[in-house]
Design a protein around this motif. Structure first.
Motif, PDB file in Angstrom:
ATOM      1  N   ASN A  19      -8.973  -4.603  -0.547  1.00 31.20           N
ATOM      2  CA  ASN A  19      -8.529  -5.998  -0.685  1.00 31.20           C
ATOM      3  C   ASN A  19      -8.826  -6.697   0.639  1.00 31.20           C
ATOM      4  O   ASN A  19      -8.134  -6.485   1.624  1.00 31.20           O
ATOM      5  N   LYS A  21      -8.602  -9.809   1.341  1.00 26.99           N
ATOM      6  CA  LYS A  21      -7.719 -10.961   1.594  1.00 26.99           C
ATOM      7  C   LYS A  21      -8.542 -12.179   2.067  1.00 26.99           C
ATOM      8  O   LYS A  21      -9.679 -12.364   1.639  1.00 26.99           O
ATOM      9  N   HIS A 101      -0.031  -9.022  -6.326  1.00 24.82           N
ATOM     10  CA  HIS A 101       0.029  -8.581  -4.928  1.00 24.82           C
ATOM     11  C   HIS A 101       1.263  -9.210  -4.266  1.00 24.82           C
ATOM     12  O   HIS A 101       1.596 -10.364  -4.542  1.00 24.82           O
ATOM     13  N   GLU A 103       1.748 -10.497  -1.489  1.00 21.04           N
ATOM     14  CA  GLU A 103       1.526 -11.775  -0.786  1.00 21.04           C
ATOM     15  C   GLU A 103       1.519 -12.936  -1.779  1.00 21.04           C
ATOM     16  O   GLU A 103       1.980 -14.033  -1.459  1.00 21.04           O
ATOM     17  N   GLU A 173       2.802  -0.708  -3.858  1.00 20.14           N
ATOM     18  CA  GLU A 173       2.647  -1.131  -2.469  1.00 20.14           C
ATOM     19  C   GLU A 173       4.005  -1.542  -1.905  1.00 20.14           C
ATOM     20  O   GLU A 173       4.442  -2.695  -2.115  1.00 20.14           O
ATOM     21  N   ALA A 177       5.402  -1.668   4.096  1.00 21.01           N
ATOM     22  CA  ALA A 177       4.288  -0.857   4.611  1.00 21.01           C
ATOM     23  C   ALA A 177       2.981  -1.641   4.671  1.00 21.01           C
ATOM     24  O   ALA A 177       1.997  -1.171   5.245  1.00 21.01           O
ATOM     25  N   ILE A 178       2.965  -2.854   4.084  1.00 22.77           N
ATOM     26  CA  ILE A 178       1.705  -3.600   4.017  1.00 22.77           C
ATOM     27  C   ILE A 178       1.408  -4.287   5.348  1.00 22.77           C
ATOM     28  O   ILE A 178       2.194  -5.124   5.811  1.00 22.77           O
ATOM     29  N   GLY A 179       0.289  -3.896   5.944  1.00 21.19           N
ATOM     30  CA  GLY A 179      -0.166  -4.528   7.183  1.00 21.19           C
ATOM     31  C   GLY A 179       0.744  -4.267   8.377  1.00 21.19           C
ATOM     32  O   GLY A 179       0.623  -4.927   9.407  1.00 21.19           O
ATOM     33  N   GLY A 219      -0.515   0.354   1.405  1.00 23.26           N
ATOM     34  CA  GLY A 219       0.426   0.071   2.492  1.00 23.26           C
ATOM     35  C   GLY A 219       0.062   0.889   3.708  1.00 23.26           C
ATOM     36  O   GLY A 219       0.448   2.050   3.826  1.00 23.26           O
ATOM     37  N   SER A 220      -0.778   0.275   4.582  1.00 23.10           N
ATOM     38  CA  SER A 220      -1.211   0.940   5.823  1.00 23.10           C
ATOM     39  C   SER A 220      -1.852   2.304   5.565  1.00 23.10           C
ATOM     40  O   SER A 220      -1.716   3.225   6.369  1.00 23.10           O
ATOM     41  N   LEU A 239      -5.084   1.287  -2.696  1.00 22.33           N
ATOM     42  CA  LEU A 239      -5.465  -0.129  -2.526  1.00 22.33           C
ATOM     43  C   LEU A 239      -5.323  -0.391  -1.030  1.00 22.33           C
ATOM     44  O   LEU A 239      -4.236  -0.254  -0.464  1.00 22.33           O
ATOM     45  N   ILE A 240      -6.454  -0.713  -0.408  1.00 22.57           N
ATOM     46  CA  ILE A 240      -6.530  -0.709   1.044  1.00 22.57           C
ATOM     47  C   ILE A 240      -6.741  -2.124   1.562  1.00 22.57           C
ATOM     48  O   ILE A 240      -7.644  -2.825   1.098  1.00 22.57           O
ATOM     49  N   GLY A 241      -5.947  -2.523   2.542  1.00 27.15           N
ATOM     50  CA  GLY A 241      -6.121  -3.844   3.152  1.00 27.15           C
ATOM     51  C   GLY A 241      -6.940  -3.737   4.431  1.00 27.15           C
ATOM     52  O   GLY A 241      -8.169  -3.686   4.417  1.00 27.15           O
ATOM     53  N   GLY A 242      -6.258  -3.679   5.564  1.00 21.91           N
ATOM     54  CA  GLY A 242      -6.919  -3.706   6.873  1.00 21.91           C
ATOM     55  C   GLY A 242      -8.067  -2.713   7.021  1.00 21.91           C
ATOM     56  O   GLY A 242      -9.158  -3.079   7.486  1.00 21.91           O
TER      57      GLY A 242
HETATM   58  C1  PEP Z   1      -2.680  -4.614   0.813  1.00 23.08           C
HETATM   59  O1  PEP Z   1      -2.482  -5.750   1.223  1.00 23.08           O
HETATM   60  O2  PEP Z   1      -2.933  -4.430  -0.381  1.00 23.08           O
HETATM   61  C2  PEP Z   1      -2.606  -3.513   1.774  1.00 23.08           C
HETATM   62  C3  PEP Z   1      -2.390  -2.326   1.309  1.00 23.08           C
HETATM   63  O3  PEP Z   1      -2.774  -3.833   3.107  1.00 23.08           O
HETATM   64  P1  PEP Z   1      -2.820  -2.806   4.342  1.00 23.08           P
HETATM   65  O4  PEP Z   1      -3.660  -1.631   3.927  1.00 23.08           O
HETATM   66  O5  PEP Z   1      -3.414  -3.577   5.466  1.00 23.08           O
HETATM   67  O6  PEP Z   1      -1.393  -2.391   4.603  1.00 23.08           O
END
Ligand code: PEP
Length: 257
Positions: A19, A21, A101, A103, A173, A177-179, A219-220, A239-242
């Motif tokens: 993701n 973003k 999500h 956010e 998520e 833990a997100i970001g 979540g991280s 599901l991966i953000g950063g």
């Molecule tokens: C996300 O926003 O879906 C997410 C998991 O972000 P992060 O990996 O950066 O925590």
């Protein structure tokens, strides 16, 4: 019993989704997708997908990766300034959508009932869904995280028929833990994923249905912690953000299976 569970996990789809973003500009998005496609080579064990900002979907639609939309409006068309419909997103190459999500829930006040409308619109368009759920820290600390998540699923997803729910991917998520760099422990993640599967089984009165739904963790999640999270019997990917903004990290996560 252990063998049966292992078989169920093996037969579910393994997915690692990025993701992006509201990050990157066009050149960076194209370079990232190309780098991921090149690094993935012949890793076919895991389905890789990315969710870029919608304005770059068209430029990325010929990649070998699945490309999806982070958001959409459930209406077919009309006076919804700034929004995009499923027809428009399909038109520029989106083949899957994120719904719910945290956010979107927290910053744009999307409620469980509005998310149900999005789920129904996606189903009507035969658009595959990754449905996100997860609790804030206060709920985790109060010890009611599973009840909270079950309510999210009940109010937005569990009206689907058995044939429809098996095609939905769920992403758990935890919001805390997100970001944040703070990942759920393996025990916390597995307990929630197992609880979500049990809620599906209880609602649909079917362990086959529960066993066929892929449940991703988000979540991280990163290249260092992915292997132990993905080794959990009820975790089917991430599901991966950063960490999805760096091709090498994203591929290392995918290779953690
Ligand atoms: C996300 O926003 O879906 C997410 C998991 O972000 P992060 O990996 O950066 O925590």
């Amino acid at each position: 019993m252990v063998k049966e569970k292992l078989f169920a996990k093996m037969s579910r789809k393994k997915i690692v989704a990025g993701n992006w973003k509201m990050n990157l500009i066009a050149q960076e998005a194209i370079a990232l997708v190309e780098a991921i496609a090149q690094l993935k080579q012949n890793n076919t064990a895991v389905e890789l997908m990315v969710f870029p900002p919608a304005i770059y979907l068209q430029a990325l639609q010929h990649t070998s990766l699945k490309v999806g939309a982070q958001n959409f409006h459930p209406a077919e068309k009309g006076a919804f300034t700034g929004e995009l419909s499923l027809n428009q997103l399909k038109d520029v190459g989106a083949s899957i959508v994120l719904i719910g999500h945290s956010e979107r829930r927290e910053l744009f006040l999307e409620s469980n009932s509005f998310l149900k409308e999005k789920v129904d619109a996606a189903i009507a368009h035969k658009m595959p869904i990754i449905f996100c759920c997860g609790e804030p820290l206060s709920i985790r600390e109060a010890g009611t995280a599973l009840e909270f998540v079950t309510q999210q699923l009940t109010e937005s997803l569990f009206h689907l028929s058995p044939a429809q729910i098996v095609d939905v991917t769920i992403a758990y998520e935890p919001i805390w833990a997100i970001g944040t760099g703070k990942t759920a422990t393996v025990e916390e993640a597995e307990a929630m994923h197992k609880g979500i599967r049990a809620a599906i089984e209880a609602h649909y009165q079917s362990s086959e249905i529960a066993d066929s739904v892929s449940i991703l963790y988000g979540g991280s999640c990163n290249a260092t912690n992915a292997a132990e999270l993905f080794a959990c019997p009820n975790v089917d990917g991430g599901l991966i953000g950063g960490a999805a903004l760096d091709a090498a990290s994203f591929i290392a996560i995918a290779n953690a299976f």
